[in-house]
Scaffold this motif. Structure first.
Motif, PDB file in Angstrom:
ATOM      1  N   LEU A  64       0.868  -1.189   0.000  1.00  0.00           N
ATOM      2  CA  LEU A  64       0.000   0.000   0.000  1.00  0.00           C
ATOM      3  C   LEU A  64       0.895   1.227   0.000  1.00  0.00           C
ATOM      4  N   HIS A  65       0.537   2.241  -0.787  1.00  0.00           N
ATOM      5  CA  HIS A  65       1.360   3.456  -0.827  1.00  0.00           C
ATOM      6  C   HIS A  65       0.485   4.665  -1.095  1.00  0.00           C
ATOM      7  N   ASN A  66       1.026   5.838  -0.776  1.00  0.00           N
ATOM      8  CA  ASN A  66       0.254   7.075  -0.968  1.00  0.00           C
ATOM      9  C   ASN A  66       0.759   7.840  -2.191  1.00  0.00           C
ATOM     10  N   GLU A  67       0.290   9.085  -2.364  1.00  0.00           N
ATOM     11  CA  GLU A  67       0.659   9.893  -3.530  1.00  0.00           C
ATOM     12  C   GLU A  67       2.149  10.225  -3.544  1.00  0.00           C
ATOM     13  N   LYS A  68       2.802  10.118  -2.391  1.00  0.00           N
ATOM     14  CA  LYS A  68       4.252  10.380  -2.320  1.00  0.00           C
ATOM     15  C   LYS A  68       5.063   9.115  -2.568  1.00  0.00           C
ATOM     16  N   MET A  69       4.395   8.017  -2.846  1.00  0.00           N
ATOM     17  CA  MET A  69       5.000   6.693  -3.000  1.00  0.00           C
ATOM     18  C   MET A  69       5.599   6.184  -1.687  1.00  0.00           C
ATOM     19  N   GLU A  70       5.095   6.713  -0.565  1.00  0.00           N
ATOM     20  CA  GLU A  70       5.551   6.231   0.741  1.00  0.00           C
ATOM     21  C   GLU A  70       4.670   5.061   1.170  1.00  0.00           C
ATOM     22  N   THR A  71       5.290   4.047   1.773  1.00  0.00           N
ATOM     23  CA  THR A  71       4.550   2.863   2.224  1.00  0.00           C
ATOM     24  C   THR A  71       3.955   3.142   3.608  1.00  0.00           C
ATOM     25  N   SER A  72       3.437   2.073   4.246  1.00  0.00           N
ATOM     26  CA  SER A  72       2.905   2.225   5.606  1.00  0.00           C
ATOM     27  C   SER A  72       4.035   2.516   6.589  1.00  0.00           C
ATOM     28  N   ARG A  73       5.267   2.224   6.191  1.00  0.00           N
ATOM     29  CA  ARG A  73       6.420   2.470   7.051  1.00  0.00           C
ATOM     30  C   ARG A  73       7.039   3.826   6.717  1.00  0.00           C
ATOM     31  N   GLU A  74       7.108   4.689   7.714  1.00  0.00           N
ATOM     32  CA  GLU A  74       7.664   6.030   7.513  1.00  0.00           C
ATOM     33  C   GLU A  74       9.099   5.927   6.963  1.00  0.00           C
ATOM     34  N   GLY A  75       9.363   6.685   5.915  1.00  0.00           N
ATOM     35  CA  GLY A  75      10.720   6.711   5.360  1.00  0.00           C
ATOM     36  C   GLY A  75      11.036   5.569   4.418  1.00  0.00           C
ATOM     37  N   VAL A  76      10.060   4.680   4.171  1.00  0.00           N
ATOM     38  CA  VAL A  76      10.260   3.589   3.198  1.00  0.00           C
ATOM     39  C   VAL A  76       9.344   3.835   1.999  1.00  0.00           C
ATOM     40  N   PHE A  77       9.962   4.040   0.852  1.00  0.00           N
ATOM     41  CA  PHE A  77       9.220   4.370  -0.366  1.00  0.00           C
ATOM     42  C   PHE A  77       9.312   3.217  -1.366  1.00  0.00           C
ATOM     43  N   VAL A  78       8.374   3.191  -2.311  1.00  0.00           N
ATOM     44  CA  VAL A  78       8.392   2.169  -3.366  1.00  0.00           C
ATOM     45  C   VAL A  78       8.156   2.841  -4.713  1.00  0.00           C
ATOM     46  N   ALA A  79       8.589   2.190  -5.775  1.00  0.00           N
ATOM     47  CA  ALA A  79       8.364   2.738  -7.118  1.00  0.00           C
ATOM     48  C   ALA A  79       8.519   1.631  -8.151  1.00  0.00           C
ATOM     49  N   GLY A  80       7.853   1.822  -9.283  1.00  0.00           N
ATOM     50  CA  GLY A  80       8.007   0.891 -10.408  1.00  0.00           C
ATOM     51  C   GLY A  80       7.153  -0.359 -10.260  1.00  0.00           C
ATOM     52  N   ASP A  81       7.588  -1.432 -10.901  1.00  0.00           N
ATOM     53  CA  ASP A  81       6.784  -2.659 -10.940  1.00  0.00           C
ATOM     54  C   ASP A  81       6.540  -3.263  -9.559  1.00  0.00           C
ATOM     55  N   THR A  82       7.381  -2.942  -8.581  1.00  0.00           N
ATOM     56  CA  THR A  82       7.150  -3.418  -7.204  1.00  0.00           C
ATOM     57  C   THR A  82       5.797  -2.937  -6.681  1.00  0.00           C
ATOM     58  N   THR A  83       5.317  -1.800  -7.189  1.00  0.00           N
ATOM     59  CA  THR A  83       4.047  -1.246  -6.729  1.00  0.00           C
ATOM     60  C   THR A  83       2.885  -1.717  -7.598  1.00  0.00           C
ATOM     61  N   GLY A  84       3.140  -2.650  -8.499  1.00  0.00           N
ATOM     62  CA  GLY A  84       2.128  -3.109  -9.449  1.00  0.00           C
ATOM     63  C   GLY A  84       2.734  -3.093 -10.837  1.00  0.00           C
ATOM     64  N   VAL A  85       2.575  -4.207 -11.567  1.00  0.00           N
ATOM     65  CA  VAL A  85       3.267  -4.347 -12.852  1.00  0.00           C
ATOM     66  C   VAL A  85       2.671  -3.414 -13.899  1.00  0.00           C
ATOM     67  N   GLU A  86       3.522  -2.529 -14.442  1.00  0.00           N
ATOM     68  CA  GLU A  86       3.100  -1.655 -15.548  1.00  0.00           C
ATOM     69  C   GLU A  86       4.198  -1.681 -16.603  1.00  0.00           C
ATOM     70  N   GLU A  87       4.814  -0.534 -16.885  1.00  0.00           N
ATOM     71  CA  GLU A  87       5.884  -0.526 -17.889  1.00  0.00           C
ATOM     72  C   GLU A  87       6.950   0.501 -17.510  1.00  0.00           C
ATOM     73  N   ALA A  88       7.963   0.635 -18.378  1.00  0.00           N
ATOM     74  CA  ALA A  88       9.149   1.418 -18.017  1.00  0.00           C
ATOM     75  C   ALA A  88       8.827   2.891 -17.761  1.00  0.00           C
ATOM     76  N   ASN A  89       7.926   3.475 -18.564  1.00  0.00           N
ATOM     77  CA  ASN A  89       7.645   4.900 -18.390  1.00  0.00           C
ATOM     78  C   ASN A  89       6.946   5.210 -17.070  1.00  0.00           C
ATOM     79  N   THR A  90       5.971   4.372 -16.694  1.00  0.00           N
ATOM     80  CA  THR A  90       5.317   4.600 -15.406  1.00  0.00           C
ATOM     81  C   THR A  90       6.306   4.373 -14.269  1.00  0.00           C
ATOM     82  N   ALA A  91       7.199   3.408 -14.441  1.00  0.00           N
ATOM     83  CA  ALA A  91       8.228   3.140 -13.425  1.00  0.00           C
ATOM     84  C   ALA A  91       9.123   4.364 -13.244  1.00  0.00           C
ATOM     85  N   LEU A  92       9.512   4.953 -14.367  1.00  0.00           N
ATOM     86  CA  LEU A  92      10.355   6.157 -14.339  1.00  0.00           C
ATOM     87  C   LEU A  92       9.684   7.287 -13.565  1.00  0.00           C
TER      88      LEU A  92
END
Lengths: 378, 104
Positions: free
Chosen positions: A283-311
């Motif tokens: 789960l993540h918010n508009e800042k790509m921050e997870t439920s854990r403060e200071g831990v962020f996610v980006a790209g296919d780890t947050t749901g499989v899409e493609e290179a541009n959305t990952a970027l």
């Protein structure tokens, strides 16, 4: 113990973009990746990208990769390749098996103020009799061999799956000099874009719709020497009596991807299940921050899409990490993120994209309702 | 058997390094230094990297990006080396891995 402002895990498009943004803002960034070269899967994408000019349509994946590496260098990002994160502990302490120049490994523990997890996705397997036989592999694995390592995985190939990965990799295997003998698809129609399917059809390669592979035949050498395909009914069950044998030495599986969640789970981020995005995701918010403060996610780890959305997601994660470090003002960070979200919305259009846009909104809403504010690790 | 990709319409298939020799289960093969061990082996027609612990079944290239460990081999005496993400070096001694390769 080594200290860093930001640790980015995964040097694909998301991780590189995150590192570049955080680095440009003045953060001390370390980027680690277990592969030999940075760039993630960009360097095996030798086809031209679709989309708008803002998203470098018409540019080949590996050229985007080269550009990102140059920008990362300019932003002062430190990169450790052949280095695997093996632990995430309370207090943002990270265990890394660092690859040394002489080929040895060394265990390093470091503390990072912010962590960005961009570990990408892995290919789904399809199980049939003999699916573990050498010669059965992911379509992406075959693509890596031809386009990055310049070695053919085999000579005669049967591709299972006709989504865009199945179609594009089939064509690229032909470009590399392999003999693609058939594509097999359980659905009654081709899954990917017509433009890619047309290239396969023009080459005269048969596409078996409403069929699946039921067995990989093992030869005397212990490796694949053929496969048995069969017609499937409307519940995707093989119909007895419709079996056909195809001679081949390689079977490639293009059955979608799922987010790579190992480190997200280690970091104790709250997960949600999302089918269209490939399975469990953080789960993540508009800042790509997870439920854990200071831990962020980006790209296919947050749901499989493609290179541009990952970027684009990587950029958001990098900006948000820099904001929390006090290197970018909240006003500026909000403005930058709003611009990027606009571009992400533009990428999430069309029959495949709109569903992803809806799902993304659903995930953000779920975050607001379940998490609200990220939980401090202390 | 040569499986190298050559004369590609888009790619420049230059080599990573000089042509060197390594041994695989005692047999000498040629490889380009710096390419993944797995790539050199595939080119030499070697598709089996290890045998499983319990059923002794063969395994080979599956994910190609260091995630699945099906291509693990014993390299210079060290077991469980993921050959798809480990660069090859002149003189390496590579062995097919049996099970977890304990005590080898």
């Amino acid at each position: 113990m080594l200290q860093r402002d930001v640790l980015v895990i995964g040097a694909g498009p998301a991780g590189l973009a995150a590192s570049i943004e955080a680095g440009k803002a003045g953060a001390d960034v370390l980027l680690v990746d277990l592969n030999m070269q940075p760039g993630g899967q960009l360097f095996k994408q030798i086809h031209k990208f679709f989309g708008s000019s803002a998203h470098r349509s018409g540019t080949r994946g590996y050229d985007i990769g080269k550009q990102l590496l140059k920008e990362a260098e300019e932003a002062g990002v430190e990169i450790w390749m052949q280095s695997t994160v093996i632990g995430i502990f309370p207090g943002n302490k990270i265990g890394i098996e660092k690859g040394l120049d002489n080929g040895d490994k060394e265990i390093i523990t470091l503390q990072a103020k912010k962590i960005i997890i961009a570990t990408g996705a892995s290919e789904n397997a399809i199980r049939f009799e003999g699916w573990t036989t050498p010669g059965v592999m992911g379509a992406g694995a075959a693509q890596t061999m031809i386009n990055v390592n310049h070695v053919k995985p085999g000579k005669k190939i049967v591709m299972l799956g006709t989504g865009n990965v199945g179609l594009i990799v089939s064509y690229q295997l032909m470009q590399a000099g392999c003999d693609v003998v058939a594509l097999v698809e359980a659905a009654p129609k081709i899954g990917g874009y017509a433009v890619h399917a047309a290239k396969i059809r023009r080459a005269g390669v048969p596409i078996y719709l409403c069929h699946t592979i039921i067995e990989a035949i093992k030869g005397e050498d212990g490796c694949v020497c053929g496969c048995v395909i069969a017609k499937v009914d409307d519940k995707f069950q093989p119909i007895p009596g419709t079996e056909e044998t195809i001679e081949c030495d390689t079977i490639t599986l293009a059955a979608g991807l799922k987010p790579t969640m190992d480190l997200v789970k280690l970091a104790d981020c709250k997960l949600t299940f999302n089918g269209p995005f490939g399975g469990y995701i953080p789960l993540h918010n508009e800042k790509m921050e997870t439920s854990r403060e200071g831990v962020f996610v980006a790209g296919d780890t947050t749901g499989v899409e493609e290179a541009n959305t990952a970027l684009e997601e990587g950029k958001i994660a990098g900006i948000s990490a820099a904001e929390e470090l006090g290197l970018i003002s909240s006003e500026n960070a909000d403005l930058m993120r709003a611009e990027i979200w606009k571009r992400l919305d533009a990428l999430r259009l069309g029959p495949f994209g709109e569903r992803r846009m809806m799902e993304k909104e659903h995930i953000l809403k779920e975050y607001r309702e379940i998490i609200g504010t990220p939980i401090s690790a202390e | 058997m040569c499986l190298r990709v050559e004369n590609h319409v888009i790619l420049d298939c230059g080599h990573t390094g000089p042509l060197v020799e390594v041994t695989v289960d005692g047999k000498t093969i040629q490889a380009y230094e710096g390419e993944p061990i797995l790539a050199s082996l595939l080119n030499a027609g070697i598709k089996i990297n290890r045998y499983t612990v319990k059923r002794k079944e063969p395994r080979g290239l599956f994910c190609g990006i260091g995630q699945c460990t099906d291509c693990a081999m014993v390299v210079d005496g060290k077991p469980n080396v993921r050959t798809c993400i480990t660069p090859i070096k002149a003189g390496m001694v590579i062995k097919t891995q049996n099970g977890l390769s304990k005590g080898e």
